[in-house]
Design a protein around this motif. Structure first.
Motif, PDB file in Angstrom:
ATOM      1  N   GLY A 144       0.844  -1.195   0.000  1.00 36.81           N
ATOM      2  CA  GLY A 144       0.000   0.000   0.000  1.00 36.81           C
ATOM      3  C   GLY A 144       0.878   1.243   0.000  1.00 36.81           C
ATOM      4  O   GLY A 144       1.667   1.459  -0.901  1.00 36.81           O
ATOM      5  N   ASP A 145       0.737   2.061   1.037  1.00 39.75           N
ATOM      6  CA  ASP A 145       1.557   3.262   1.164  1.00 39.75           C
ATOM      7  C   ASP A 145       2.774   3.043   2.050  1.00 39.75           C
ATOM      8  O   ASP A 145       3.563   3.958   2.253  1.00 39.75           O
ATOM      9  CB  ASP A 145       0.718   4.406   1.744  1.00 39.75           C
ATOM     10  N   ILE A 146       2.925   1.837   2.574  1.00 40.62           N
ATOM     11  CA  ILE A 146       4.026   1.555   3.485  1.00 40.62           C
ATOM     12  C   ILE A 146       5.161   0.883   2.715  1.00 40.62           C
ATOM     13  O   ILE A 146       4.950  -0.091   1.997  1.00 40.62           O
ATOM     14  CB  ILE A 146       3.573   0.627   4.636  1.00 40.62           C
ATOM     15  N   VAL A 147       6.365   1.425   2.873  1.00 38.08           N
ATOM     16  CA  VAL A 147       7.544   0.859   2.228  1.00 38.08           C
ATOM     17  C   VAL A 147       8.399   0.203   3.302  1.00 38.08           C
ATOM     18  O   VAL A 147       8.775   0.837   4.280  1.00 38.08           O
ATOM     19  CB  VAL A 147       8.356   1.954   1.498  1.00 38.08           C
ATOM     20  N   PHE A 148       8.677  -1.065   3.133  1.00 35.94           N
ATOM     21  CA  PHE A 148       9.520  -1.793   4.068  1.00 35.94           C
ATOM     22  C   PHE A 148      10.938  -1.820   3.517  1.00 35.94           C
ATOM     23  O   PHE A 148      11.167  -2.349   2.430  1.00 35.94           O
ATOM     24  CB  PHE A 148       9.009  -3.220   4.263  1.00 35.94           C
ATOM     25  N   PRO A 149      11.896  -1.255   4.245  1.00 32.17           N
ATOM     26  CA  PRO A 149      13.274  -1.266   3.738  1.00 32.17           C
ATOM     27  C   PRO A 149      13.847  -2.682   3.767  1.00 32.17           C
ATOM     28  O   PRO A 149      13.454  -3.520   4.572  1.00 32.17           O
ATOM     29  CB  PRO A 149      14.011  -0.348   4.712  1.00 32.17           C
ATOM     30  N   LYS A 150      14.779  -2.916   2.893  1.00 30.98           N
ATOM     31  CA  LYS A 150      15.471  -4.199   2.853  1.00 30.98           C
ATOM     32  C   LYS A 150      16.927  -3.919   3.226  1.00 30.98           C
ATOM     33  O   LYS A 150      17.758  -3.657   2.354  1.00 30.98           O
ATOM     34  CB  LYS A 150      15.360  -4.811   1.460  1.00 30.98           C
ATOM     35  N   PRO A 151      17.218  -3.940   4.533  1.00 31.24           N
ATOM     36  CA  PRO A 151      18.542  -3.516   4.981  1.00 31.24           C
ATOM     37  C   PRO A 151      19.656  -4.517   4.693  1.00 31.24           C
ATOM     38  O   PRO A 151      20.817  -4.147   4.672  1.00 31.24           O
ATOM     39  CB  PRO A 151      18.364  -3.324   6.485  1.00 31.24           C
ATOM     40  N   VAL A 152      19.318  -5.780   4.457  1.00 29.08           N
ATOM     41  CA  VAL A 152      20.342  -6.785   4.194  1.00 29.08           C
ATOM     42  C   VAL A 152      20.086  -7.407   2.829  1.00 29.08           C
ATOM     43  O   VAL A 152      18.984  -7.855   2.537  1.00 29.08           O
ATOM     44  CB  VAL A 152      20.323  -7.890   5.276  1.00 29.08           C
ATOM     45  N   THR A 153      21.124  -7.401   1.998  1.00 26.98           N
ATOM     46  CA  THR A 153      21.031  -8.072   0.707  1.00 26.98           C
ATOM     47  C   THR A 153      22.054  -9.201   0.680  1.00 26.98           C
ATOM     48  O   THR A 153      23.114  -9.104   1.308  1.00 26.98           O
ATOM     49  CB  THR A 153      21.296  -7.100  -0.458  1.00 26.98           C
ATOM     50  N   LEU A 154      21.727 -10.236  -0.034  1.00 25.41           N
ATOM     51  CA  LEU A 154      22.622 -11.380  -0.158  1.00 25.41           C
ATOM     52  C   LEU A 154      23.380 -11.273  -1.469  1.00 25.41           C
ATOM     53  O   LEU A 154      22.778 -11.055  -2.523  1.00 25.41           O
ATOM     54  CB  LEU A 154      21.842 -12.688  -0.103  1.00 25.41           C
ATOM     55  N   LEU A 155      24.678 -11.424  -1.399  1.00 18.98           N
ATOM     56  CA  LEU A 155      25.522 -11.385  -2.583  1.00 18.98           C
ATOM     57  C   LEU A 155      25.979 -12.808  -2.855  1.00 18.98           C
ATOM     58  O   LEU A 155      26.779 -13.378  -2.111  1.00 18.98           O
ATOM     59  CB  LEU A 155      26.721 -10.455  -2.365  1.00 18.98           C
ATOM     60  N   ARG A 156      25.427 -13.368  -3.892  1.00 15.54           N
ATOM     61  CA  ARG A 156      25.779 -14.745  -4.244  1.00 15.54           C
ATOM     62  C   ARG A 156      26.964 -14.724  -5.202  1.00 15.54           C
ATOM     63  O   ARG A 156      26.938 -14.049  -6.220  1.00 15.54           O
ATOM     64  CB  ARG A 156      24.598 -15.451  -4.876  1.00 15.54           C
ATOM     65  N   THR A 157      27.992 -15.454  -4.834  1.00 12.86           N
ATOM     66  CA  THR A 157      29.177 -15.553  -5.674  1.00 12.86           C
ATOM     67  C   THR A 157      29.248 -16.958  -6.240  1.00 12.86           C
ATOM     68  O   THR A 157      28.486 -17.840  -5.870  1.00 12.86           O
ATOM     69  CB  THR A 157      30.445 -15.252  -4.851  1.00 12.86           C
ATOM     70  N   SER A 158      30.167 -17.166  -7.124  1.00  8.24           N
ATOM     71  CA  SER A 158      30.322 -18.501  -7.699  1.00  8.24           C
ATOM     72  C   SER A 158      31.151 -19.404  -6.788  1.00  8.24           C
ATOM     73  O   SER A 158      31.366 -20.565  -7.099  1.00  8.24           O
ATOM     74  CB  SER A 158      30.979 -18.404  -9.075  1.00  8.24           C
ATOM     75  N   CYS A 159      31.591 -18.874  -5.676  1.00  9.04           N
ATOM     76  CA  CYS A 159      32.377 -19.653  -4.722  1.00  9.04           C
ATOM     77  C   CYS A 159      31.444 -20.510  -3.872  1.00  9.04           C
ATOM     78  O   CYS A 159      30.302 -20.144  -3.628  1.00  9.04           O
ATOM     79  CB  CYS A 159      33.194 -18.730  -3.813  1.00  9.04           C
TER      80      CYS A 159
END
Length: 124
Positions: free
Chosen positions: A4-19
């Protein structure tokens, strides 16, 4: 995420590497600095649980990026004035109430400084 009018921040992102292994967790520095500001009274363990990372991961991330929890830069004279004003309004209140009063106003000082200031003010 937007609801709706509420935005939920996404403070953590996952960085997927080929390792092999778990993906790297990247914490938003702006969110982290805001969460650790003096006006907020959140413990590192609670913040780590909210972010979904281990507390040691959070501490390491803070150390690597120079994000610190700092005490307020307040002189002893200014601290004495604040405590004496509080004591005038609530003369029977103890140190826990004073520390809560200071924290509510976004002031973070060491416990021993409040004790010494209280001794100076009570002598007056």
């Amino acid at each position: 995420r937007v609801d709706g009018d509420i935005v939920f921040p996404k403070p953590v992102t996952l960085l997927r590497t080929s390792c092999p292994g778990r993906p790297k967790k990247i914490i938003d520095l702006e969110f982290l600095a805001d969460a650790l500001s003096n006006s907020r009274q959140i413990k590192l363990r609670e913040l780590a649980d909210i972010l979904g990372v281990h507390r040691n991961t959070l501490r390491l991330y803070m150390k690597r990026h120079g994000v610190q929890r700092k005490y307020s830069e307040l002189t002893n004279a200014d601290l004495d004035v604040l405590i004496s004003d509080f004591k005038k309004r609530r003369p029977d209140s103890g140190i826990r109430y004073i520390i809560g009063y200071l924290r509510r106003h976004g002031i973070r000082v060491q416990h021993h400084r409040v004790v010494h200031s209280l001794r100076r003010v009570d002598r007056l």
